[in-house]
Design a protein around this motif. Structure first.
Motif, PDB file in Angstrom:
ATOM      1  N   ILE A 102       0.810  -1.220   0.102  1.00 49.78           N
ATOM      2  CA  ILE A 102       0.258   0.047  -0.006  1.00 49.78           C
ATOM      3  C   ILE A 102       0.767   1.310   0.072  1.00 49.78           C
ATOM      4  N   ALA A 103       1.964   1.101   0.798  1.00 54.02           N
ATOM      5  CA  ALA A 103       2.758   2.286   0.861  1.00 54.02           C
ATOM      6  C   ALA A 103       3.622   2.711  -0.299  1.00 54.02           C
ATOM      7  N   ASP A 104       4.002   1.771  -1.138  1.00 54.21           N
ATOM      8  CA  ASP A 104       4.840   1.826  -2.292  1.00 54.21           C
ATOM      9  C   ASP A 104       4.155   1.888  -3.611  1.00 54.21           C
ATOM     10  N   SER A 105       3.005   1.359  -3.939  1.00 48.90           N
ATOM     11  CA  SER A 105       2.420   1.104  -5.198  1.00 48.90           C
ATOM     12  C   SER A 105       1.328   2.105  -5.762  1.00 48.90           C
ATOM     13  N   GLY A 106       1.288   2.191  -7.148  1.00 50.27           N
ATOM     14  CA  GLY A 106       0.222   2.959  -7.884  1.00 50.27           C
ATOM     15  C   GLY A 106      -1.068   2.874  -7.260  1.00 50.27           C
ATOM     16  N   PHE A 107      -2.141   3.532  -7.633  1.00 51.05           N
ATOM     17  CA  PHE A 107      -3.475   3.625  -7.044  1.00 51.05           C
ATOM     18  C   PHE A 107      -4.108   2.519  -7.160  1.00 51.05           C
ATOM     19  N   LEU A 108      -4.107   1.635  -8.287  1.00 52.04           N
ATOM     20  CA  LEU A 108      -4.977   0.647  -8.615  1.00 52.04           C
ATOM     21  C   LEU A 108      -4.578  -0.506  -7.478  1.00 52.04           C
ATOM     22  N   LYS A 109      -3.227  -1.038  -7.638  1.00 50.59           N
ATOM     23  CA  LYS A 109      -2.713  -1.866  -6.996  1.00 50.59           C
ATOM     24  C   LYS A 109      -2.875  -1.483  -5.381  1.00 50.59           C
ATOM     25  N   ARG A 110      -2.826  -0.257  -4.944  1.00 55.48           N
ATOM     26  CA  ARG A 110      -2.998  -0.018  -3.580  1.00 55.48           C
ATOM     27  C   ARG A 110      -4.176  -0.186  -3.292  1.00 55.48           C
ATOM     28  N   THR A 111      -5.173   0.108  -3.915  1.00 51.95           N
ATOM     29  CA  THR A 111      -6.601  -0.070  -3.537  1.00 51.95           C
ATOM     30  C   THR A 111      -6.731  -1.593  -3.333  1.00 51.95           C
ATOM     31  N   GLY A 112      -6.472  -2.350  -4.238  1.00 55.99           N
ATOM     32  CA  GLY A 112      -6.455  -3.746  -4.196  1.00 55.99           C
ATOM     33  C   GLY A 112      -5.933  -4.293  -2.952  1.00 55.99           C
ATOM     34  N   ALA A 113      -4.855  -3.837  -2.576  1.00 52.47           N
ATOM     35  CA  ALA A 113      -3.851  -4.195  -1.495  1.00 52.47           C
ATOM     36  C   ALA A 113      -4.676  -3.855   0.059  1.00 52.47           C
ATOM     37  N   ARG A 114      -5.306  -2.528  -0.123  1.00 52.22           N
ATOM     38  CA  ARG A 114      -6.196  -2.322   0.976  1.00 52.22           C
ATOM     39  C   ARG A 114      -7.357  -3.069   1.373  1.00 52.22           C
ATOM     40  N   ILE A 115      -8.065  -3.620   0.152  1.00 56.09           N
ATOM     41  CA  ILE A 115      -9.367  -4.245   0.292  1.00 56.09           C
ATOM     42  C   ILE A 115      -8.856  -5.644   1.109  1.00 56.09           C
ATOM     43  N   ILE A 116      -7.704  -6.241   0.402  1.00 56.01           N
ATOM     44  CA  ILE A 116      -7.342  -7.586   0.882  1.00 56.01           C
ATOM     45  C   ILE A 116      -7.086  -7.370   2.306  1.00 56.01           C
ATOM     46  N   ARG A 117      -6.148  -6.300   2.868  1.00 54.33           N
ATOM     47  CA  ARG A 117      -5.793  -6.276   4.011  1.00 54.33           C
ATOM     48  C   ARG A 117      -6.753  -6.044   5.039  1.00 54.33           C
ATOM     49  N   ALA A 118      -7.846  -5.261   4.681  1.00 57.17           N
ATOM     50  CA  ALA A 118      -8.968  -5.380   5.340  1.00 57.17           C
ATOM     51  C   ALA A 118      -9.411  -6.481   5.695  1.00 57.17           C
ATOM     52  N   LEU A 119      -9.653  -7.379   5.029  1.00 58.15           N
ATOM     53  CA  LEU A 119     -10.092  -8.741   5.292  1.00 58.15           C
ATOM     54  C   LEU A 119      -9.305  -9.661   6.113  1.00 58.15           C
ATOM     55  N   PHE A 120      -7.986  -9.339   6.297  1.00 63.46           N
ATOM     56  CA  PHE A 120      -7.046 -10.095   7.192  1.00 63.46           C
ATOM     57  C   PHE A 120      -6.925  -9.336   8.469  1.00 63.46           C
ATOM     58  N   LYS A 121      -7.566  -8.310   8.648  1.00 66.11           N
ATOM     59  CA  LYS A 121      -7.570  -7.576   9.972  1.00 66.11           C
ATOM     60  C   LYS A 121      -7.772  -8.359  11.143  1.00 66.11           C
TER      61      LYS A 121
ATOM     62  N   SER B  85      11.987   2.088  -8.067  1.00 63.93           N
ATOM     63  CA  SER B  85      12.148   1.739  -6.917  1.00 63.93           C
ATOM     64  C   SER B  85      13.319   1.570  -6.024  1.00 63.93           C
ATOM     65  N   PHE B  86      13.223   1.355  -4.487  1.00 65.29           N
ATOM     66  CA  PHE B  86      14.596   1.268  -3.897  1.00 65.29           C
ATOM     67  C   PHE B  86      14.900  -0.370  -4.272  1.00 65.29           C
ATOM     68  N   ASN B  87      16.367  -0.340  -4.516  1.00 65.67           N
ATOM     69  CA  ASN B  87      16.988  -1.955  -4.497  1.00 65.67           C
ATOM     70  C   ASN B  87      18.361  -1.614  -4.143  1.00 65.67           C
ATOM     71  N   PRO B  88      18.948  -2.343  -3.308  1.00 67.82           N
ATOM     72  CA  PRO B  88      20.208  -2.050  -2.845  1.00 67.82           C
ATOM     73  C   PRO B  88      21.316  -2.596  -3.693  1.00 67.82           C
ATOM     74  N   PHE B  89      20.885  -3.360  -4.773  1.00 73.00           N
ATOM     75  CA  PHE B  89      21.654  -3.854  -5.939  1.00 73.00           C
ATOM     76  C   PHE B  89      21.886  -2.754  -7.095  1.00 73.00           C
ATOM     77  N   ILE B  90      21.028  -1.632  -6.934  1.00 67.85           N
ATOM     78  CA  ILE B  90      21.085  -0.629  -8.148  1.00 67.85           C
ATOM     79  C   ILE B  90      22.571  -0.206  -8.239  1.00 67.85           C
ATOM     80  N   LYS B  91      22.782   0.278  -6.872  1.00 67.08           N
ATOM     81  CA  LYS B  91      24.241   0.833  -6.845  1.00 67.08           C
ATOM     82  C   LYS B  91      25.374  -0.085  -7.331  1.00 67.08           C
ATOM     83  N   GLU B  92      25.134  -1.193  -7.053  1.00 69.59           N
ATOM     84  CA  GLU B  92      26.157  -2.271  -7.284  1.00 69.59           C
ATOM     85  C   GLU B  92      26.117  -2.845  -8.698  1.00 69.59           C
TER      86      GLU B  92
END
Lengths: 308, 211
Positions: free
Chosen positions: A106-125, A215-222
């Motif tokens: 939810i924190a890192d994705s775009g709108f669509l994926k974020r909304t999807g994840a929100r709904i699933i997360r609510a189910l797991f609450k 997105s962040f990935n520690p190997f990008i610098k390497e």
């Protein structure tokens, strides 16, 4: 971050493979019992491994019985029930980790994926609340890990510092699996390198995607001159971690499930490294076709002998 | 004391050869040199001692027909994990006494203090020994990639030092995949082998068809 810890099937004996399957199915059943049907979706290979490790270290008794798969009721399967903590602990970890992973999405994705994840997360609450009640330390450890991970990413840390939060989480989790002080020390190291290995292989696996999406990935610098060289570097980093992990693993005294756990550690890790780093998607498809060809060949053979 | 047969993982009816083999395998597994510089050195040497004792208890029992525990302790090898034997004085810089102090801290298990002291040394005064010690400290912490870089720098700055070289070689060996993980360089050869096999199988297949 899930699904990297699994045995290499081709190296397992048939009875070991069936036992492994039965633990997998048993964990699914136990999840359903503890946290309701929706939590069965969180089932993963990693948590199956955790259940086996717990049962092995605590020498808990397992019973295998016939059952039917809830997801596909036509399929009969063996289900393993472990007396004691193993299944409950693995189930709780599965639910808690999935919940926080969704929060991360939810924190890192775009709108669509974020909304999807929100709904699933609510189910797991509800499941999360229950799991948090049974294992409050695990939930607070995971929350701590998520925060530490955020800080590491904001600081654009290197590989070691980025892997540290996950490694520490697994270290704490594994430490819980024994009451003996010496074994705890070994488990702490084993967990640390296991978590580190999981984080690094996940990062290496997502590298292409993360470069594309910035997105962040520690190997990008390497990154090296070519992607192949970068993957070789990732592999070396993983090898180093695996070597340490095996050193700690060899000091553990394991009971049941030892053969399967050995397989995960000695073959599974290496297999995953090959699969994630050196076999591109097209090759994976190619391998599947090769397998099909083998199957055809065997049917041809058996058909051939019949005719004779 | 635990049952010596259980420690070696053999049955009571195992032959002397089998016991020797099991002992050798375990001794290789728990060898203190392997765990040198990791936090598990103590656990490993403890296990090694257990295995040694079990092996000697069994051999003594089989020789005399009765368990003999008085002899067993005499055999257990002692292992000294301290750094003192390998002090290097090649640099003789003004920081030598400070480095000695840091080594003492590392031997005493006080890693965070050692790391703090090392970080306090300004970057233009960091010599090969600084990089080596920093490598040892972060290696213990589990920061393996940083450790690799530190050891590499230490070896580059002082290529003649055997202590730095042996540590670097060890890590390089781990990175190659020979001690776990996946050895990428051997994969192409294995693939070729597989291809040859597939070819043979396919040819064989055709021959069957002809018959």
């Amino acid at each position: 971050m899930f699904g990297y810890l699994r045995p290499e099937r081709e190296e397992l004996k048939v009875r070991e493979y069936e036992l492994y399957r039965s633990v997998y199915c048993g964990l699914c059943k136990s999840l359903g019992k503890d946290y309701g049907i929706i939590s069965r979706l969180t089932l993963s290979y990693d948590c199956t491994m955790l259940a086996m490790l717990t049962a092995s270290l605590k020498s808990e008794c397992s019973h295998v019985s016939d059952g039917r798969c809830r997801v596909n009721p036509l399929k009969k399967c063996l289900m393993c029930d472990i007396e004691g903590e193993a299944m409950h602990l693995a189930g709780a970890v599965s639910v808690i980790m999935t919940y926080y992973k969704l929060s991360d999405t939810i924190a890192d994705s775009g709108f669509l994926k974020r909304t999807g994840a929100r709904i699933i997360r609510a189910l797991f609450k509800g499941s999360l609340k229950k799991a948090g009640k049974s294992y409050p330390e695990i939930e607070s450890d995971v929350r701590e890990m998520v925060q530490a991970q955020q800080i590491a990413e904001e600081n654009d840390s290197g590989i070691d510092a980025s892997a540290d939060p996950t490694a520490k989480l697994l270290s704490k989790l594994c430490r819980r699996l024994s009451d003996d002080e010496m074994t705890q020390l070994v488990l702490e190291r084993f967990g640390y390198y296991l978590g580190r290995w999981i984080y690094i292989i996940d990062a290496a696996d997502d590298l292409e995607k993360d470069i594309k999406h910035h997105s962040f990935n520690p190997f990008i610098k390497e990154q090296r001159k070519t992607p192949e060289e970068t993957y070789l570097f990732c592999n070396e980093t993983l090898n180093m971690t695996a070597a340490q992990l095996i050193m700690a693993y060899e000091l553990l005294e394991l009971g049941s499930y030892k053969e399967i756990l050995d397989n995960v550690v000695y073959h599974g890790l290496s297999f995953q490294q090959r699969e994630c780093l050196f076999e591109k998607k097209s090759e994976k498809k190619d391998r599947k076709m090769k397998k099909q060809r083998h199957k055809d060949y065997y049917t041809f053979l058996s058909g051939g002998t019949d005719r004779r | 004391m635990k049952d010596p047969y259980q420690v070696l993982g053999v049955s009571r009816s195992a032959s002397d050869e089998e016991i020797k083999k099991a002992y050798r395998e375990l001794a290789k597994k728990y060898h203190p040199d392997k765990y040198n510089d990791t936090p598990l050195a103590d656990v490993a040497s403890e296990k090694m001692k257990e295995v040694n004792e079990a092996y000697h208890a069994i051999t003594a029992e089989r020789k005399n027909g009765s368990p003999d525990s008085s002899r067993s302790s005499a055999y257990s090898s002692s292992y000294d994990s301290s750094y003192s034997s390998s002090y290097s004085n090649s640099y003789g810089s003004s920081h030598q006494s400070l480095f000695d102090e840091i080594r003492a801290m590392i031997n005493g298990g006080n890693f965070s203090a050692a790391e703090e002291m090392l970080s306090g040394i300004p970057s233009d005064e960091r010599n090969a020994e600084w990089y080596y010690l920093m490598g040892v400290v972060v290696y213990r912490k589990g920061f393996l990639s940083d450790a690799y870089n530190y050891f590499q720098t230490a070896c580059r700055m002082d290529p003649s030092n055997e202590e730095y070289q042996s540590m670097f070689r060890r890590i390089q060996q781990q990175r190659s995949g020979s001690q776990g993980g996946y050895n990428a360089s051997s994969s192409s050869a294995a693939n070729d082998c597989c291809d040859i096999c597939t070819c043979l199988i396919c040819t064989d297949c055709l021959c069957n068809g002809c018959r």
